[in-house]
Design an enzyme around this catalytic site. Structure first.
Site, PDB file in Angstrom:
ATOM      1  N   LYS A 101       0.856  -1.192   0.000  1.00  0.00           N
ATOM      2  CA  LYS A 101       0.000   0.000   0.000  1.00  0.00           C
ATOM      3  C   LYS A 101       0.890   1.239   0.000  1.00  0.00           C
ATOM      4  CE  LYS A 101      -4.329   1.243   2.305  1.00  0.00           C
ATOM      5  NZ  LYS A 101      -5.089   1.065   3.558  1.00  0.00           N
TER       6      LYS A 101
HETATM    7  O1  G3P Z   1      -7.623   2.174   5.417  1.00  0.00           O
HETATM    8  C1  G3P Z   1      -8.030   3.442   5.021  1.00  0.00           C
HETATM    9  C2  G3P Z   1      -9.436   3.848   5.381  1.00  0.00           C
HETATM   10  O2  G3P Z   1     -10.327   2.823   5.189  1.00  0.00           O
HETATM   11  C3  G3P Z   1      -9.570   4.633   6.643  1.00  0.00           C
HETATM   12  O3  G3P Z   1     -10.890   4.775   7.090  1.00  0.00           O
HETATM   13  O4  G3P Z   1     -12.583   5.476   8.753  1.00  0.00           O
HETATM   14  O5  G3P Z   1     -10.158   6.050   9.133  1.00  0.00           O
HETATM   15  O6  G3P Z   1     -11.486   7.206   7.367  1.00  0.00           O
HETATM   16  P1  G3P Z   1     -11.287   5.930   8.138  1.00  0.00           P
END
Ligand code: G3P
Length: 222
Positions: free
Chosen positions: A87
């Site tokens: 990633k």
């Molecule tokens: O892995 C990246 C993403 O899914 C993060 O989600 O909820 O922290 O905005 P969030």
């Protein structure tokens, strides 16, 4: 549409895997830190544990932010296990690194994508997945789902192979909307996946079926 789980929590990954609907896992440095996983060796061991639980791709994010360092870190991560997807953040050196990894047959997930232009660059560089963040756009009064729709359309126009992996999914409606607009993958917290199960008519209907069955069985026993 593939279902990935967005966590580094082994119990949650097992729970989703046991449900039989899991196609992969995404992690990020914040999710790893949340589980208290620090230090190179512990991080590598944790990714291997995740690969043991799930059959599909497991995104492991580089911490490096320069081209050379991203290449070195990404190659080490990719060598850990065939399921590992490197990633890489959507920054200038990240795009260059994705191009390099793609030329070496190493799977990549281009993360922190907030515009269709960024997604176009990720596809041009040969990313395996692109991760547009729906919830974080919604958080700043911008419709995250419109971005997913735009990327799906742009990729279809030119036949890009990069899979649209909708990230920062917060609730079951995000999952449904992604399915409607044709996202290839959604990565979600376990509670968003489990929320898809819920319907009061299902619970009431099952209760009624079981009560009727018990009554009939009682009657027959008399
Ligand atoms: O892995 C990246 C993403 O899914 C993060 O989600 O909820 O922290 O905005 P969030």
């Amino acid at each position: 549409m593939k279902f990935f789980i967005d966590t580094a929590n082994l119990e949650q990954i097992k729970e989703a895997q046991e449900l039989g609907v899991l196609d992969g896992v995404t992690t990020n440095p914040s999710l790893m830190a949340k589980e208290g996983i620090t230090g190179e060796e512990n991080i590598k061991a944790h990714y291997l544990k995740i690969c043991d639980i799930v059959n599909g791709d497991v995104s492991a994010e580089v911490i490096a932010t320069t081209y050379e360092e991203m290449i070195a870190e990404g190659e080490l991560l990719a060598a850990l296990h065939p399921q590992i997807t490197v990633k890489v953040p959507m920054i200038r050196d990240g795009v260059k690194a994705i191009k390099y990894f793609s030329s070496k047959g190493i799977k990549t997930n281009c993360t922190l994508v907030f515009s269709a232009g960024q997604a176009l660059l990720a596809a041009k560089a040969g990313a395996t997945y692109v991760s547009p963040f729906i919830g974080r756009l919604d958080d700043v009064s911008t419709d995250g789902m419109l971005l997913i729709e735009d990327i799906v359309q742009i990729y279809a126009n030119y036949g890009y192979k990069t899979q649209v992996l909708a990230a920062s999914v917060r609730h079951p409606m995000h999952i449904l909307q992604c399915a409607k607009v044709g996202a290839d993958v959604v990565t979600c917290p376990l509670n968003a996946i489990m929320a898809l199960l819920k319907h009061p008519l299902t619970d009431n209907g099952l209760k009624q079926f079981l009560e009727d069955h018990a009554k009939a069985a009682q009657k027959a026993a008399l």
